[in-house]
Design an enzyme around this catalytic site. Sequence first.
Site, PDB file in Angstrom:
ATOM      1  CD  GLN A   1       6.601  -3.892   1.917  1.00  0.00           C
ATOM      2  OE1 GLN A   1       7.601  -4.579   2.038  1.00  0.00           O
ATOM      3  NE2 GLN A   1       6.218  -3.452   0.746  1.00  0.00           N
TER       4      GLN A   1
ATOM      5  CG  PHE B   1      13.676  -2.160   0.817  1.00  0.00           C
ATOM      6  CD1 PHE B   1      13.658  -0.853   0.362  1.00  0.00           C
ATOM      7  CD2 PHE B   1      14.409  -2.442   1.953  1.00  0.00           C
ATOM      8  CE1 PHE B   1      14.346   0.149   1.031  1.00  0.00           C
ATOM      9  CE2 PHE B   1      15.099  -1.452   2.630  1.00  0.00           C
ATOM     10  CZ  PHE B   1      15.079  -0.147   2.166  1.00  0.00           C
TER      11      PHE B   1
ATOM     12  NE  ARG C   1       4.778  -4.650 -11.510  1.00  0.00           N
ATOM     13  CZ  ARG C   1       4.241  -3.460 -11.771  1.00  0.00           C
ATOM     14  NH1 ARG C   1       4.918  -2.567 -12.480  1.00  0.00           N
ATOM     15  NH2 ARG C   1       3.041  -3.161 -11.338  1.00  0.00           N
TER      16      ARG C   1
ATOM     17  NE  ARG D   1      13.020   1.526  -4.165  1.00  0.00           N
ATOM     18  CZ  ARG D   1      13.646   2.382  -3.360  1.00  0.00           C
ATOM     19  NH1 ARG D   1      14.628   1.957  -2.587  1.00  0.00           N
ATOM     20  NH2 ARG D   1      13.284   3.655  -3.324  1.00  0.00           N
TER      21      ARG D   1
ATOM     22  CG  PHE E   1       6.244  -7.014  -7.750  1.00  0.00           C
ATOM     23  CD1 PHE E   1       6.197  -7.450  -6.447  1.00  0.00           C
ATOM     24  CD2 PHE E   1       5.347  -7.537  -8.649  1.00  0.00           C
ATOM     25  CE1 PHE E   1       5.269  -8.405  -6.048  1.00  0.00           C
ATOM     26  CE2 PHE E   1       4.422  -8.496  -8.276  1.00  0.00           C
ATOM     27  CZ  PHE E   1       4.380  -8.925  -6.974  1.00  0.00           C
TER      28      PHE E   1
ATOM     29  CB  THR F   1       0.057  -6.943 -12.665  1.00  0.00           C
ATOM     30  OG1 THR F   1       0.612  -7.722 -11.598  1.00  0.00           O
ATOM     31  CG2 THR F   1       1.153  -6.079 -13.268  1.00  0.00           C
TER      32      THR F   1
ATOM     33  CB  ALA G   1       2.329  -1.935  -7.102  1.00  0.00           C
TER      34      ALA G   1
ATOM     35  CD  GLU H   1       7.685  -1.165  -7.118  1.00  0.00           C
ATOM     36  OE1 GLU H   1       7.826  -2.357  -6.794  1.00  0.00           O
ATOM     37  OE2 GLU H   1       6.668  -0.733  -7.710  1.00  0.00           O
TER      38      GLU H   1
END
Length: 811
Positions: free
Chosen positions: A242, A273, A355, A387, A389, A490, A559, A760
Amino acid sequence: MNQRESLPTGLPVSRDAVDDPVAATADAHAAEPQAPQQTSAPASPRAMGQSHIHESARAQVAGAAHYIDDLPEVKGTLYAAPILSTVAHGTLNSVDASAALGLPGVRGVVLSSDVPGDKLLAAFAHDEPVFAVDTVQHIGQVIGLVVADSVMQARRAVRAVKLDITPLPAVLNVHDALQAQSYVLPPVFVRRGDAATGLAQSAHRLQGAFEVGGQEHFYLEGQIAYALPLEQKQWWIYSSTQHPGEVQHWVAHALGIDNHAVKVECRRMGGGFGGKETQAGHLAVWAAVAANKFGRAVKLRLDRDEDFMVTGKRHPFAYEYDVGFDDTGRITGLKLQMAANCGFSADLSGPVADRAVFHADNAYYLSDVEIASYRCKTNTQSHTAFRGFGGPQGVIVIEAILGDIARALARDAQDVRMVNLYGKDAADGRNVTHYQMTVEDNILHALMPQLERDANYRQRQAAIAAWNATSPVLKRGLAITPVKFGISFTATLFNQAGALVHVYTDGSVQVNHGGTEMGQGLHTKVAQIVADELGVPLHRVLVTASDTSKVPNASATAASSGTDLNGRAAQFAARNVRDNLASFVCGLDGCGAGAIRFEGGQVISPKKVRAFDDVVKEAYANRIQLWSDGFYRTPKIHYDKATLTGRPFYYFSYGAACSEVVIDTLTGESRVARVDILHDVGHSINPAIDIGQIEGGFVQGMGWLTTEQLVWNDKGYLTTHAPSTYKIPATGDIPQHFKVELWPEANREDNVGGSKAVGEPPFMLAISVYEALRNAVAAGREVGSDAAAPVVLTAPATAENVLRALGKLGA
């Protein structure tokens, strides 16, 4: 194009799964007739807003879509297999590979001493070795590789390697880690108001504790990398990742070379994922180090058991809370402790835990709150992105608290949730989060009552209460839970993207951007955006493989920001080419650039209509630039990592789900009987893809909370490391009634096409299943038990955990 412009979207979709006699018996509503599934929108000259099929769908169905293991291999390719630690924590005394080296086809062994660059991975915390050096930190840690002429020769040889490891004390759960103050990163504390005073002055007060487990990514395509050494110390890495840019950096770091000498390519992944955000980099580094040692291309693919044992999971969390509330259920004070099991290294645990803190409010205003976040180090796999996060681990705790409050007051949980929502606007002073971000776009005051009406929530609650009063064995539960999910990385620096758009002389268009395709339809959506910007048919646009030699320094596709970032960057690149063509046509026709329209494969000026292809040919002949780059950085966001305050998110995505379940109080087995979802994707770029993401995210979240149980034994060995012992949802687990509808409002922020992220947020809608299960458990508790007591249901709600929650098993 005006990004606030209304775009056509697909109609609300209902979806029926296979009949289930248990659920049908338990749910009188499940037999209601459902509308047929809408898979495509009416014909339109626009590509955006229409349900175009996934760009690789036909190739995937035909088996013609290439994944890394399908690529032709260069002559002389070698194959690697990992040597794994058999001890959770210990001193690595020696590795005896003599027997393995004597086996047919074995070329050699790769250990830490063979890493030419830094022996530690170029991870954020710089706390994880490429290969284990002096100690091992979990069962399954990679100590080295065996390299051979074939895959099976390498795997057979690994079994002949003898390890001498002296065991050391191991920390295997968050409770022991907390007691030992074993952390991968320092604890974080966030406060707003005065939680202690708020609790002391509250009319009511509850304390509770519970845990939620981790989750295996279980992508269809396992972790894999193929490293090819090129001339003059250059490298070509195929990685199922990813984050190609990070793989590039990690490989260069381990080989001791510059980033520019490493090209990383990924055409598609068979699922990610989050599991391939950082941890795909491990495979690439290991393969590259082996290829560097032997001067040959090396492929490394983990089999399913190895993948389970080597890679990290969703972070398991443990919670303790103390909450005060008034007679309506409104929270007046909260102290919350969240302990994340991070595994042996930091990986992405810092931002994941952050998060979780950001989403511990979910959709609710917390006036006086104190949150402690502990990032615990244990001797297990290093847990990583998944997924949501950390968002799901934050959302579930506040939803559980509100469910407990509702039971304590004998009130309907929907009413308790509604009274705690963030305000509709700034007038009531209840629209600022505990991390000091103003909630400006709250649509839940309208969305949740709409779902309540559409799902016949009140009538069904009454019917379920009557059912439970007369059914001694089967108990039903119903719950509505919302989601408010922040969209942006973030880590602010990752909120940027680049893209290239090439228009060729025949009028065909090629796009390359920094995002990666893992089945979520990113390339399809980007192609739609570019097609509309240039006014050409969608089939004329081709999106090519993600490639670090084309778009440098790209952020991870994570994200939920893949389309937001890369779609807008590609749009800007296409707009630059379009503007060049418009200026050229203006010169021909003597008009202003604003008078030129691009649509339907034509370029339209006040004087003449030309085919797009003809304009391109003529522009080329006049030396007009037909390619361009595009760059986008997310506006408005800022975030102080030291205090966890600011505006970390560009906007919020919203949604709600109403789920009905039935449990068997004798066996603990459960079934999800009905699900109704109303979800906010803004103006959908591709309704079919978005609805598929909502369905898939929900079912994956349902698996996390019902069947997907990770079990480590007292030695630190993951006993659930194969499909035989780890159960993801199957077709039979799909609810008999599964209805998804899209909220019609556009994104209030200036996002591409008026859309919102979709990857997500739907995952957390499955928390409605967990809350419905807790309601069913409350209805099934022994006569004479305290009806107001919190329902302690460890997630996932396996049959054993349901029985334990019912009080029919020991702790």
